[in-house]
Design a protein around this motif. Structure first.
Motif, PDB file in Angstrom:
ATOM      1  N   VAL A  95       0.880  -1.174   0.000  1.00  0.00           N
ATOM      2  CA  VAL A  95       0.000   0.000   0.000  1.00  0.00           C
ATOM      3  C   VAL A  95       0.913   1.218   0.000  1.00  0.00           C
ATOM      4  O   VAL A  95       1.904   1.253   0.719  1.00  0.00           O
ATOM      5  CB  VAL A  95      -0.913   0.001   1.251  1.00  0.00           C
ATOM      6  N   VAL A  96       0.592   2.197  -0.857  1.00  0.00           N
ATOM      7  CA  VAL A  96       1.404   3.420  -0.906  1.00  0.00           C
ATOM      8  C   VAL A  96       0.563   4.552  -0.319  1.00  0.00           C
ATOM      9  O   VAL A  96      -0.581   4.768  -0.729  1.00  0.00           O
ATOM     10  CB  VAL A  96       1.816   3.761  -2.360  1.00  0.00           C
ATOM     11  N   LEU A  97       1.118   5.251   0.665  1.00  0.00           N
ATOM     12  CA  LEU A  97       0.430   6.406   1.238  1.00  0.00           C
ATOM     13  C   LEU A  97       1.085   7.673   0.712  1.00  0.00           C
ATOM     14  O   LEU A  97       2.287   7.883   0.877  1.00  0.00           O
ATOM     15  CB  LEU A  97       0.510   6.377   2.777  1.00  0.00           C
ATOM     16  N   GLY A  98       0.292   8.513   0.049  1.00  0.00           N
ATOM     17  CA  GLY A  98       0.810   9.758  -0.528  1.00  0.00           C
ATOM     18  C   GLY A  98       1.105   9.551  -1.996  1.00  0.00           C
ATOM     19  O   GLY A  98       1.628   8.506  -2.394  1.00  0.00           O
ATOM     20  N   SER A  99       0.726  10.568  -2.787  1.00  0.00           N
ATOM     21  CA  SER A  99       0.925  10.416  -4.240  1.00  0.00           C
ATOM     22  C   SER A  99       2.081  11.280  -4.728  1.00  0.00           C
ATOM     23  O   SER A  99       2.042  11.789  -5.842  1.00  0.00           O
ATOM     24  CB  SER A  99      -0.368  10.749  -4.980  1.00  0.00           C
ATOM     25  N   GLY A 100       3.100  11.451  -3.883  1.00  0.00           N
ATOM     26  CA  GLY A 100       4.314  12.166  -4.316  1.00  0.00           C
ATOM     27  C   GLY A 100       5.012  11.377  -5.422  1.00  0.00           C
ATOM     28  O   GLY A 100       4.790  10.170  -5.575  1.00  0.00           O
ATOM     29  N   ASP A 101       5.839  12.061  -6.195  1.00  0.00           N
ATOM     30  CA  ASP A 101       6.476  11.421  -7.357  1.00  0.00           C
ATOM     31  C   ASP A 101       7.262  10.162  -7.014  1.00  0.00           C
ATOM     32  O   ASP A 101       7.218   9.179  -7.738  1.00  0.00           O
ATOM     33  CB  ASP A 101       7.398  12.422  -8.065  1.00  0.00           C
ATOM     34  N   ILE A 102       7.978  10.198  -5.895  1.00  0.00           N
ATOM     35  CA  ILE A 102       8.827   9.041  -5.572  1.00  0.00           C
ATOM     36  C   ILE A 102       7.941   7.832  -5.231  1.00  0.00           C
ATOM     37  O   ILE A 102       8.254   6.701  -5.581  1.00  0.00           O
ATOM     38  CB  ILE A 102       9.782   9.353  -4.402  1.00  0.00           C
ATOM     39  N   GLY A 103       6.798   8.097  -4.587  1.00  0.00           N
ATOM     40  CA  GLY A 103       5.854   7.018  -4.258  1.00  0.00           C
ATOM     41  C   GLY A 103       5.270   6.409  -5.525  1.00  0.00           C
ATOM     42  O   GLY A 103       5.127   5.184  -5.649  1.00  0.00           O
ATOM     43  N   LEU A 104       4.939   7.269  -6.490  1.00  0.00           N
ATOM     44  CA  LEU A 104       4.361   6.780  -7.755  1.00  0.00           C
ATOM     45  C   LEU A 104       5.398   5.927  -8.494  1.00  0.00           C
ATOM     46  O   LEU A 104       5.082   4.847  -9.017  1.00  0.00           O
ATOM     47  CB  LEU A 104       3.933   7.960  -8.634  1.00  0.00           C
ATOM     48  N   ILE A 105       6.626   6.410  -8.512  1.00  0.00           N
ATOM     49  CA  ILE A 105       7.693   5.683  -9.208  1.00  0.00           C
ATOM     50  C   ILE A 105       7.951   4.333  -8.523  1.00  0.00           C
ATOM     51  O   ILE A 105       8.154   3.316  -9.179  1.00  0.00           O
ATOM     52  CB  ILE A 105       8.957   6.566  -9.282  1.00  0.00           C
ATOM     53  N   LYS A 149       2.314  -6.930  -5.607  1.00  0.00           N
ATOM     54  CA  LYS A 149       0.948  -6.464  -5.897  1.00  0.00           C
ATOM     55  C   LYS A 149       0.763  -5.128  -5.158  1.00  0.00           C
ATOM     56  O   LYS A 149       0.796  -5.084  -3.924  1.00  0.00           O
ATOM     57  CB  LYS A 149      -0.058  -7.511  -5.385  1.00  0.00           C
ATOM     58  N   VAL A 150       0.618  -4.050  -5.934  1.00  0.00           N
ATOM     59  CA  VAL A 150       0.384  -2.751  -5.299  1.00  0.00           C
ATOM     60  C   VAL A 150      -1.124  -2.537  -5.232  1.00  0.00           C
ATOM     61  O   VAL A 150      -1.788  -2.425  -6.266  1.00  0.00           O
ATOM     62  CB  VAL A 150       1.103  -1.615  -6.071  1.00  0.00           C
ATOM     63  N   LYS A 151      -1.662  -2.515  -3.999  1.00  0.00           N
ATOM     64  CA  LYS A 151      -3.123  -2.506  -3.858  1.00  0.00           C
ATOM     65  C   LYS A 151      -3.733  -1.134  -4.082  1.00  0.00           C
ATOM     66  O   LYS A 151      -4.939  -1.024  -4.293  1.00  0.00           O
ATOM     67  CB  LYS A 151      -3.485  -3.026  -2.476  1.00  0.00           C
ATOM     68  N   GLY A 152      -2.924  -0.122  -4.005  1.00  0.00           N
ATOM     69  CA  GLY A 152      -3.458   1.217  -4.278  1.00  0.00           C
ATOM     70  C   GLY A 152      -2.558   2.287  -3.718  1.00  0.00           C
ATOM     71  O   GLY A 152      -1.697   2.025  -2.875  1.00  0.00           O
ATOM     72  N   VAL A 153      -2.763   3.497  -4.255  1.00  0.00           N
ATOM     73  CA  VAL A 153      -2.075   4.684  -3.731  1.00  0.00           C
ATOM     74  C   VAL A 153      -3.163   5.544  -3.089  1.00  0.00           C
ATOM     75  O   VAL A 153      -4.180   5.826  -3.719  1.00  0.00           O
ATOM     76  CB  VAL A 153      -1.363   5.452  -4.870  1.00  0.00           C
ATOM     77  N   PHE A 154      -2.956   5.927  -1.823  1.00  0.00           N
ATOM     78  CA  PHE A 154      -3.962   6.675  -1.074  1.00  0.00           C
ATOM     79  C   PHE A 154      -3.445   8.079  -0.781  1.00  0.00           C
ATOM     80  O   PHE A 154      -2.356   8.241  -0.233  1.00  0.00           O
ATOM     81  CB  PHE A 154      -4.297   5.923   0.225  1.00  0.00           C
ATOM     82  N   GLU A 155      -4.232   9.072  -1.181  1.00  0.00           N
ATOM     83  CA  GLU A 155      -3.804  10.476  -1.076  1.00  0.00           C
ATOM     84  C   GLU A 155      -4.832  11.244  -0.242  1.00  0.00           C
ATOM     85  O   GLU A 155      -6.021  11.214  -0.543  1.00  0.00           O
ATOM     86  CB  GLU A 155      -3.687  11.057  -2.506  1.00  0.00           C
ATOM     87  N   ILE A 156      -4.345  11.962   0.779  1.00  0.00           N
ATOM     88  CA  ILE A 156      -5.272  12.670   1.687  1.00  0.00           C
ATOM     89  C   ILE A 156      -5.923  13.891   1.030  1.00  0.00           C
ATOM     90  O   ILE A 156      -7.048  14.257   1.346  1.00  0.00           O
ATOM     91  CB  ILE A 156      -4.531  13.057   2.999  1.00  0.00           C
ATOM     92  N   GLN A 157      -5.222  14.490   0.067  1.00  0.00           N
ATOM     93  CA  GLN A 157      -5.774  15.685  -0.581  1.00  0.00           C
ATOM     94  C   GLN A 157      -6.738  15.259  -1.698  1.00  0.00           C
ATOM     95  O   GLN A 157      -6.675  14.137  -2.182  1.00  0.00           O
ATOM     96  CB  GLN A 157      -4.643  16.485  -1.236  1.00  0.00           C
ATOM     97  N   PRO A 158      -7.591  16.198  -2.138  1.00  0.00           N
ATOM     98  CA  PRO A 158      -8.533  15.821  -3.205  1.00  0.00           C
ATOM     99  C   PRO A 158      -7.891  15.807  -4.592  1.00  0.00           C
ATOM    100  O   PRO A 158      -8.585  15.614  -5.585  1.00  0.00           O
ATOM    101  CB  PRO A 158      -9.621  16.905  -3.124  1.00  0.00           C
TER     102      PRO A 158
END
Ligand SMILES: Cc1cc2nc3c(=O)[nH]c(=O)nc-3n(C[C@H](O)[C@H](O)[C@H](O)COP(=O)(O)OP(=O)(O)OC[C@H]3O[C@@H](n4cnc5c(N)ncnc54)[C@H](O)[C@@H]3O)c2cc1C
Length: 410
Positions: A157-167, A178-187
């Motif tokens: 699970v990735v928390l935060g959609s910053g560039d390094i997390g996406l990469i 298996k990456v289950k999702g990226v979760f971002e607190i902002q809209p």
């Protein structure tokens, strides 16, 4: 005490870019100090491509981009000390170094701060729960996988959609996790649109906006996280909690410029950028101490770090030769819709590049710069995103003799 014309703290793209430009401008006595075993900074672990499009007009991997500067520094015979940490810096530009040889003190006419930034950790977020293995920042996961060839997890699970997390979401998928999702607190996402496309959409990794991790579970190893939705004020919405099993939680929740040494030397920081307050010559509040790169403000692309360091070198050369820089007459302040600006002061003498970030995504808007109430810049922007740094050239002839500058988004 040995003395140098310029001591550069940090051998990443900012430090090397500044050192090479200084040497080419005739500054002979330069020392680059790098605490790691190799030069190159964080780029050494960024093995994906996309670096250098602006600076070189081609797509390089991080190590390839860094290597160009390392080889150039070697060719120019610039003194670079690796495995050597700067422990202390004073206002008088006395620098304390620590290496296997012990402590050493050197003096500098000018100092360049190029220490980069570090990542925000779980501690900074204060997520509730246990403290199992498997919770790490994106940069740490990147270091293990790309430099040590160690796989860090299988269900991610990735928390935060910053560039390094996406990469890292893409990198782990390519390695069979298996990456289950990226979760971002902002809209809205905090990474660049091209990384959302290339790292998530291309691999069917879901992105959940207005969501966060509210609990970490597991004894020895992470076994699950609790995900919750948040409202516009980023408050958790009760009743939206759901449990997601995983063995790895990757945090990509922001970078903090490394300014402990700057504070030692009495450098004033901007609470918005968390970097030094600088003028258009990248000089901090302490005469002769300059800053560029991620230690000054977080950049999304390394090309702009290099360009900034090269611009800084012009000013350092002037300072080394004349021992003074023009007085700063004006402040540059972020107004409506602008999160921060760099520089925050200017002399009015020279043209400069204004860097800024907007506070929230906007379409078809206008960036304006007013000085003493008079408009000196107006630029339309199709798509302004907090993730993308905007830069504008301010020519010297547009600057007036009087009045502070205010930057706004209309
Ligand atoms: C994990 C991570 C991944 C990133 N991925 C990308 C990417 O994919 N693409 C991109 O364009 N940008 C990326 N960035 C942004 C990247 O940081 C910048 O693009 C660029 O590397 C910044 O250059 P810099 O020289 O300012 O800092 P850095 O590259 O961080 O270099 C700073 C150097 O200073 C050294 N240092 C710090 N303190 C001391 C001290 N006291 N004494 C001696 N040496 C010291 C550090 O060891 C380091 O080598 C990433 C950043 C991070 C943190």
């Amino acid at each position: 005490v040995k003395s140098y014309q310029a001591v550069i703290i940090g051998g990443g793209p900012a430090g090397l870019g500044a050192a090479i430009a200084l040497k080419k401008q005739g500054i002979q006595d330069i020392l680059v100090v790098e605490r790691e075993h190799h030069l190159g900074g964080i780029l050494r672990q960024c093995i994906h491509d996309g670096f250098g499009l602006t600076r070189f007009g081609e797509s390089l991997s991080g190590p390839e981009y860094a290597q160009r500067f390392i080889e150039e520094a070697q060719r120019l015979q610039i003194e670079c000390r690796t495995d050597c940490t700067v422990l202390h810096l004073t206002e008088e530009k006395i620098v304390t170094l620590c290496s296997r040889a012990g402590l050493e003190v050197v003096a500098a006419r000018a100092v360049v701060l190029a220490m980069g930034c570090r990542e925000r950790t779980r501690g900074a977020l204060a997520i509730a729960g246990t403290r199992p293995a498997g919770v790490m920042t994106a940069g740490v996961a990147q270091h293990y996988m790309n430099l040590r060839n160690i796989m860090v997890g299988r269900e991610v699970v990735v928390l935060g959609s910053g560039d390094i997390g996406l990469i890292m979401a893409r990198r782990m998928t390519l390695e069979g996790a298996k990456v289950k999702g990226v979760f971002e607190i902002q809209p809205y996402p905090s990474g660049l649109p091209r990384n959302i496309m290339q790292c998530l959409n291309d691999y069917d990794i879901p992105l959940y906006l207005s969501h966060t991790v509210t609990e970490i579970r597991g004894r020895e190893r992470l076994s699950a996280v609790t995900i919750s939705q948040v409202d516009e004020a980023m408050r958790v919405l009760p009743g939206t909690e759901r449990e997601l099993s995983c063995d790895t939680l990757i945090l990509s929740v922001g970078l903090i410029p490394e300014n402990e040494l700057s504070l030692d030397a009495g450098v004033v920081l901007d609470y918005r950028t968390k970097g030094a307050l600088v003028d258009e010559h990248y000089q901090t509040s302490v005469p002769g101490i300059f800053a560029a790169g991620n230690v000054l403000h977080v950049h999304d692309l390394v090309d702009f770090v290099t360009l900034e360091a090269e611009a800084l070198a012009n000013a350092v050369t002037e300072y080394v030769k004349r021992n003074t820089m023009p007085d700063c007459k004006f402040t540059v302040v972020p107004g409506e819709g602008i999160g921060h600006v760099v520089p925050q002061r200017c002399s009015g003498r020279d043209a400069f590049t204004l860097s800024l970030r907007v506070t929230r995504p906007r379409r078809d808007c206008i960036v304006t710069v007013h000085q003493g109430g008079r408009e000196i810049l107006r630029q339309t922007v199709k798509n302004a995103l907090p993730a993308e740094m905007l830069q504008y050239s301010i020519p010297a002839e547009r600057l007036n003799a009087e009045g502070d500058l205010e930057v706004a988004l209309l």
